[in-house]
Every structure is written in C-alpha cells, then in structure tokens.
Write an enzyme that holds these catalytic residues in place. Structure first.
Site, PDB file in Angstrom:
ATOM      1  N   SER A 158       0.797  -1.225   0.000  1.00  0.00           N
ATOM      2  CA  SER A 158       0.000   0.000   0.000  1.00  0.00           C
ATOM      3  C   SER A 158       0.830   1.275   0.000  1.00  0.00           C
ATOM      4  O   SER A 158       0.279   2.364  -0.173  1.00  0.00           O
ATOM      5  CB  SER A 158      -0.944   0.006   1.215  1.00  0.00           C
ATOM      6  OG  SER A 158      -0.199   0.029   2.414  1.00  0.00           O
ATOM      7  N   LYS A 176      -6.622   3.516   8.521  1.00  0.00           N
ATOM      8  CA  LYS A 176      -5.734   4.500   7.900  1.00  0.00           C
ATOM      9  C   LYS A 176      -6.367   5.892   7.880  1.00  0.00           C
ATOM     10  O   LYS A 176      -5.707   6.904   8.178  1.00  0.00           O
ATOM     11  CB  LYS A 176      -5.382   4.058   6.481  1.00  0.00           C
ATOM     12  CG  LYS A 176      -4.509   2.806   6.430  1.00  0.00           C
ATOM     13  CD  LYS A 176      -4.253   2.367   5.002  1.00  0.00           C
ATOM     14  CE  LYS A 176      -3.365   1.125   4.961  1.00  0.00           C
ATOM     15  NZ  LYS A 176      -3.117   0.661   3.590  1.00  0.00           N
TER      16      LYS A 176
END
Length: 780
Positions: free
Chosen positions: A682, A725
């Site tokens: 990511s 996140k």
C-alpha cells in the site's frame, strides 16, 4: 297393561327422541337422561298421553340438532315407566323397550320431532340349529365373564333363562362392548337366527381379544413374580449379611452404577455399552487391576449431560441490552448473535453456529463470548489451544493407555453439566503439530455441524452430540489456520478500536471498573477526557484496551495511596497532569509535517494496533543508477519501490525528468522507524510520489496523505485497512487523503465525522496522484 297389549296398542304416529351413543333393544329396562329441548318436550308429551315414545339412535353423536338424514331408520318404541325432572332443566327417565319400529316419515319438527312408524314383527321359529346357536352364545357369554370381562352374575343367570332366540341375541348384544354401528346392525336384523349368528361373531372376536389379553397378563405376572422373588431373596441375603456383619459393598456399588446408568438418559447403544462394562466389573475379582479402569470409564459415562440442557432466553431485546451493556461497538458480532436467536426462535431445533473471531489482542474477543453466554442464558466454557500439539488433547486417549482420560472437549462438557453451553476455543491460530499428531485435524470433526452430532472421543468410544453447542474460536491472525478448518467456521473480523471508541470504552467501562477495584468512590478521583486521550495517544500503542486499563489502574493506585495517607478532597487528572502519574510519554503519534518539502511524502499504514502515518523520504546522489532501500522493509514493499522506479523511468519525459537520470544518480528510499519491520504494497504510490518529487524538484503538500498499490502502468490498486488508515490521517490533522477508487465501497465503514471533516479523493492513475500531491510550479 301387559307388554303384548302394549305392542298391539302402538299408534302409527309417535314422538321421537334421538339417542347418542346408545342402542336400545326390546324387553330391556334402561335409565335415560334427556337434555335437549325437543327431546324433553317429546318425553313430556308421552307422559301426558300413552307413555309411548320412539327412541332411535343418531348417526353422529356430536350433532346437536339432527335431521332425518342424520338418524337411523330402525329403532325401538318404549314405555316411559318413570320421569324425574332435575334442577338443571334436564330430565331422567326409566324406559322399557317394547318393539322394533321403522320410521316411515317425519311429520313435525317443533315443538318436538313427530314421526310415522311401522312396527317390525318378530319372525322365524326356534329349530334345532337355532337352539344350538343359543346354547353356544350363552356358553361364550359365560366364557367372556371367566376371562375377565366385567359381567355381573345376575346378568349371566338372566341370559341362561331366556328361551326366545331374538330376545337372547338382543340381551347379549346390549351387554357387549360393541360400536354403535355394530349394535345397530343387530337391531336391524329381522331374523332371530341372523341376530344370533351376528352376535356370536362379535362375541367370538371379543373372546379372542380377552384370551390374548389374558396370555399377556399371565406372562407379565410370571415375569413380575420372578423379579419379585429375586428381589425378595436378594433382600433376605442382605439382611443375613448385615446380621453377620458381612455387608456386600461390591453389590451395593453395582446397584448404584445401575441406577446412575438408568438416570443418565444415555442413547440406547451407549446405555447397552455401559451395562456391558458393568457386567464385566461385576464378574471381575476386586483385586484385578482393570477394575479401576472400568470404574473410571463408567464414572465418565454417567457424569456426562446426555440430555441436560440449559433453557435458552429467546428475548431479542433483552439479549441486545446485555450485549450493549458489556461491550461498546462490535456491531457485527452482536448482529450475528441476534440473528441466531431470531432463527432459533422460529425453529424447534437449530444447530449451533461456529464462529471465529479474528483480531488483535485486547479487542474483546474472549469477553464477548462471556456476554453471548449470558445473553443466551447458557453456561460458558473456555479452553486455550495455544501450544497444544497432541491430538489426544482434543479426542482423548485410548483406554488401553495407563492414566487415559477423555479429551478437553468432553472434559469441559462434563464439568459444565449441560450439553448446550457456549464453548470458546482461544488462540486456535497457535495450535502446533508434531509426531503426536495434528490437533487441527481433530478439530475438523468438532467444528463441523454435519459431523459433530456424533463426536467420537477415543476414550469414550461412544458418540456424543455436540450439535447444540455454540462453538466460538478466537485467533489473532487467520493465515496459520488450515484452509479445511477455516472453511468450517464463520469468520468475523475484529478491526481493533479507534481512538474515539477507546475513549468511550475507558469512560464508560474501564474507569468505573478500576475505581471500584481500588476502593475509590466516584467523588475521590476524576479522569478527564483530555487525560484519557493523552493516555491513549502517548502511553499505549495497541488495537485493544488492555494497556489502557493498566495505565488507568496505575493512576488509581497512586490516588488510593494518597487517600490512605490522609489526603483529602477530589483528585482531578487532566491531559497536562497525566505525566505526573505515568512519567514521560512512551510513544509519539504521527502528526502532519510542519512545511512542504521535496522528497518527503506522507503515507498511511495499517498495524495490529490500528492505523498510523509514515513519512517516506527519498533522495538522489551522484552514482550509476543504484537503488537503496532502508527501514527494515519486507519483500513486498521492496518490490513496490522497484515498480515505482520503473514507472518513473518509463514516464520520465512526461514528468519532465531527464531520461538519463538512472545513469547519473543513485536513488535512496528510507522509511523512518527503522527498528520496526514493515511490509505490504500500500506504500507504492507514496514511494513513487517521493521519488518523483526528488527528480522533478516539486514540493509535496504536507496536508496530503495517500495509500495505494502501484503497477508498472501507473494504475492505483485497492488496499486493506482503509478505516484505520483514515482515522490515523484524521487524528494527525491531515486535510486530504488520496485513496484507490476501488476502495470507495469501504468508506461506509468509516465514521461519518471523519468523512465530512477530511477531503477523501479517489484516484485511478499515478498522474492523478501527482497532480493532487505536488504544489503548483509557482508555489515551488
């Protein structure tokens, strides 16, 4: 008036009383209860006139007001000898049958039924065959009495004294236990010989039933006599032994085991096996070594709850209140439990669900199991599978081994005393395997609803039904669980608590709990929300709340000591005074950069303790095109960095970068916090952004964070952990977050206030990322 005169004086028109479940024959005197209005009117009319009334049976007894089609055609005309009116409005009458009649026509219905009748005369003569039939009928009638049919002696004498064949058939039929239809059939038979034949047939059937019943009764009596004789002798033997001071303890033990086996409610095959083992024990010398093994085995069998279940609560509202009272959040788990309750409420029997809670430590996986048991009103069992390497821990040992015992499944069920508990298996991902077997393979049967209704423990060697047990397993990571075992469980992920959820849990659950455990009244200590938030951010780093509870407990201990030492007044802990109790900060949480810089891009990461932000740094130096990666990066993250470099080299002209940079410069990518291992795809677009910034000289906006995987074509692929996140980005004060477009579907899991207070931009390609992340040329 004689009976003969009465027969001659029977008129053509008579009042009618329909009978229920009763057939009346001529020459018999019978008491009669009359309750229906028309029937009472007919009875009173007969008493006012000639005392004659027609009695005919109705076809269906439950019909209250029968019509012509619901009444038989043949009946009996009777003389009403007495009538007595009862207080409840009904009447009792004593009637004597005179002659058979046939209804020809129904004349009136009100105030009582009136019919036109014809008298049926007796026919036939008493020949030799008829006399034989009569003698045989009387003999069978007496035999029926001898076989136990309750026939008074005077009735037998009266039957033997009757000389008329038709009258004898009527008399015997009236005293037999026949159906209404069968008696009506005899009433309608005109020939006396036919009546005798039919009555003999019915009586013969009755005799066969009585003879069979007598044989059965004789066998039962014989068996009971034998059992009673054995019991009597056994009791005598006991009495003699007691007198001699020689009490047989072995026999007493055998009898006790027999009683326990009968009371245990075992399935028939298991009960037979237990009795077989008991028989071996009874024949075996007491000094034999195997007697202890058999006793232990029987103790386990009779101690299991074969048919003992806890009665479940099926109140969804109450269950919801219990779950909410014990835990904050965890909506998916609560919904699944309530769905199970709802389905169970509509079905008589439902196999227990097999759930697998997967999440980091301290998020409430084990404690929610206790709440589920309380909400269902079931007992709770917990066993830890961490470090279990022996298959026998699950299935038990064979009885041939010294010291053999059942597995932990059967042991736990036996200790609980119910066959439908909530059974939690902790740390299923930490089960090992070695030369003693693979415990996860044994769990395949336990956790399979299609098999666990007949779970075979090696020690018991008998099937035990686990289908009513609600199994819950817990794991920190799903990967170590074998696919076959994972396929049998319904996996529910525990994502870890957000900062706001931790604050709520601390305020509502942890602080009151610690105040109570430390003997502090609410008025002695107050911990503000700012203090709790400071503890969460700088003194703990976890997905759950265990360390948070420890830090709160540390504050409570210090305040308790002050109270014991004589301090007065209320202690208030704020964000600024937390360090006075807990010392210097242990952790730093990510905050946005203070200024826009070249070669520094803000990324978002997921960890077991929640989300966080990272700053990926890139730089260039004279060299020959080498790429250096530091920060303890995993293989996947290294490959992402190489993919980012390849994309930049392929699109150098478009980005305004000298295509020959790879021959003149070495590149270095560093991810701070080098002591912490990092991996995952990511950070791909973040590393590409930092590299592009270094090579173009463009500054990266400090208020922009990003997450996404990069491909060689510059596409942005979806990632996981979006909720954590975005919460980390919001906590750090960032204004804009770039996410893969395919992750837009995950935004519904993100709290609404986070979505509204930040600009969340879906992107598909790398050029969109750079356009959003770089400052415009004039601002550089």
């Amino acid at each position: 008036m004689s009976t003969k005169d009465q027969r001659a004086a029977i008129p053509d028109v008579l009042p009618l009383i329909p009978l229920r479940d009763l057939i009346l024959f001529p020459n018999l005197v019978v008491p009669l209860f009359v309750g229906r209005e028309r029937s009472i009117n007919a009875l009173e009319q007969s008493m006012r006139s000639n005392h004659l009334v027609a009695l005919v049976t109705q076809r269906a007894a439950e019909v209250q007001d029968p019509g012509p089609d619901e009444i038989y055609d043949v009946g009996c005309v009777v003389t009403v000898l007495q009538e007595l009116k009862l207080p409840d409005g009904t009447a009792k009458a004593l009637v004597e049958g005179i002659q058979r009649i046939r209804i020809l026509e129904y004349l009136e219905r009100d105030p009582y039924l009136t019919v036109r009748v014809e008298v049926i005369d007796e026919a036939g003569t008493a020949d030799v065959e008829t006399q034989a039939l009569m003698r045989n009928l009387v003999s069978d009638f007496e035999s029926a009495s001898e076989l136990g049919k309750p026939i008074p002696q005077e009735v037998l004498l009266a039957a033997a004294a009757i000389e008329e064949p038709g009258r004898l058939a009527d008399f015997v039929t009236f005293h037999l236990s026949l159906k209404v239809e069968e008696k009506q059939e005899i009433l309608e038979a005109l020939e006396p010989k036919d009546r005798l034949t039919k009555t003999s047939e019915f009586l013969r059937k009755e005799l066969e039933i009585l003879e069979l019943g007598s044989k059965i009764q004789s066998r039962v009596k014989e068996s009971m006599s034998k059992t009673q004789r054995e019991y009597f002798l056994r009791e005598q033997l006991k009495a003699i032994q007691q007198e001699l001071g020689q009490f047989d303890e072995t026999q007493a033990e055998i009898d006790e085991y027999k009683n326990k086996i009968e009371a245990a409610g075992m399935p028939e095959p298991v009960g037979e096996k237990a009795l077989k083992e008991l028989g071996r024990l009874e024949k075996m010398p007491q000094a034999a070594a195997e007697t202890g093994v058999i006793r232990t085995y029987l103790d386990w069998l009779v101690g299991l709850p074969w048919n003992v279940s806890d009665e479940e609560k099926l109140d969804l509202i109450e269950a919801q209140a219990i779950l909410d009272e014990d835990h904050y959040g965890l909506e998916k788990v609560k919904e699944r439990v309530l769905e199970y309750l709802a389905v169970h409420k509509l079905t008589d029997h439902m196999r227990g669900p097999i759930l697998c809670f997967v999440g980091p430590p301290g998020v409430g996986k084990t404690s929610i199991g206790k709440s589920i048991a309380r909400a269902l009103n079931r007992k709770f069992i917990r066993i830890s599978l961490g470090g279990v390497r022996d298959e026998a821990e699950i299935r038990g040992h064979r009885r041939t081994y010294v010291g053999a015992l059942p597995g932990r499944i059967i042991q736990s069920i036996s200790q609980t005393g119910t066959n439908n508990p909530v059974f939690m298996m902790d740390e299923i991902d930490k089960v090992g395997m070695d030369f003693r077997g693979d415990p996860t393979s044994a769990l395949l049967e336990v956790l399979d609803p299609e098999q666990n209704y007949a779970f075979q423990d090696h020690y018991l060697e008998a099937p035990f039904d686990l289908s009513d047990v609600m199994f819950i397993t817990t794991a920190n990571v799903l990967d170590p669980i074998p696919p076959a075992l994972r396929d049998r469980m319904e996996v529910i992920h525990f994502p870890g608590y957000t900062e706001d959820e931790k604050l709520h849990i601390a305020r509502k659950y942890l602080v009151p709990k610690q105040l109570k455990e430390h003997g502090l009244r609410p008025g002695l200590l107050a911990i503000t929300d700012s203090a709790l938030r400071e503890i969460i951010r700088t003194y703990t780093r976890e997905a759950g709340v265990r360390n948070l509870e420890r830090q709160i407990a540390a504050i409570c201990r210090q305040v308790t000591r002050k109270v014991v030492e004589g301090a007065e007044g209320k202690t208030s802990v704020t964000g600024r005074s937390v360090s006075d109790y807990l010392g210097p900060r242990k952790f730093t949480f990510g905050l946005a950069e203070k200024k826009d810089e070249v070669g520094v891009a803000t990324g978002l990461v997921w960890t077991e303790v929640g989300g966080d932000i990272i700053f990926i740094e890139a730089t260039k130096m004279k060299g020959k095109g080498g790429l250096t990666l530091t920060g303890q990066l995993g293989d996947v993250m290294r490959e992402s960095a190489q993919a980012a470099v390849s994309w930049i080299r392929a699109n150098a002209a478009t980005l305004g970068i000298d295509p020959g940079f790879s021959e003149e410069y070495d590149l270095h990518i560093h991810v701070p916090a080098a002591a912490i291992p990092k991996d995952g795809p990511s950070a791909g677009i973040t590393m590409a952004t930092a590299l592009a910034s270094v090579l173009t000289g463009a500054r990266v906006r400090r208020q922009v964070a990003m997450t996404g995987e990069i491909t060689l074509r510059g596409r942005v692929l979806p990632i996981g952990g979006l909720k954590e996140k975005l919460l980390a980005a919001h906590r750090a004060g960032l204004q804009t977050v770039l996410i893969p477009k395919d992750n837009v579907r995950d935004l519904e899991l993100v709290p609404e206030h986070v979505r509204t207070e930040m600009e969340i931009v879906p992107v598909e390609r790398m050029d969109e990322v750079l356009a959003r992340a770089f400052l415009p040329p004039k601002a550089r």
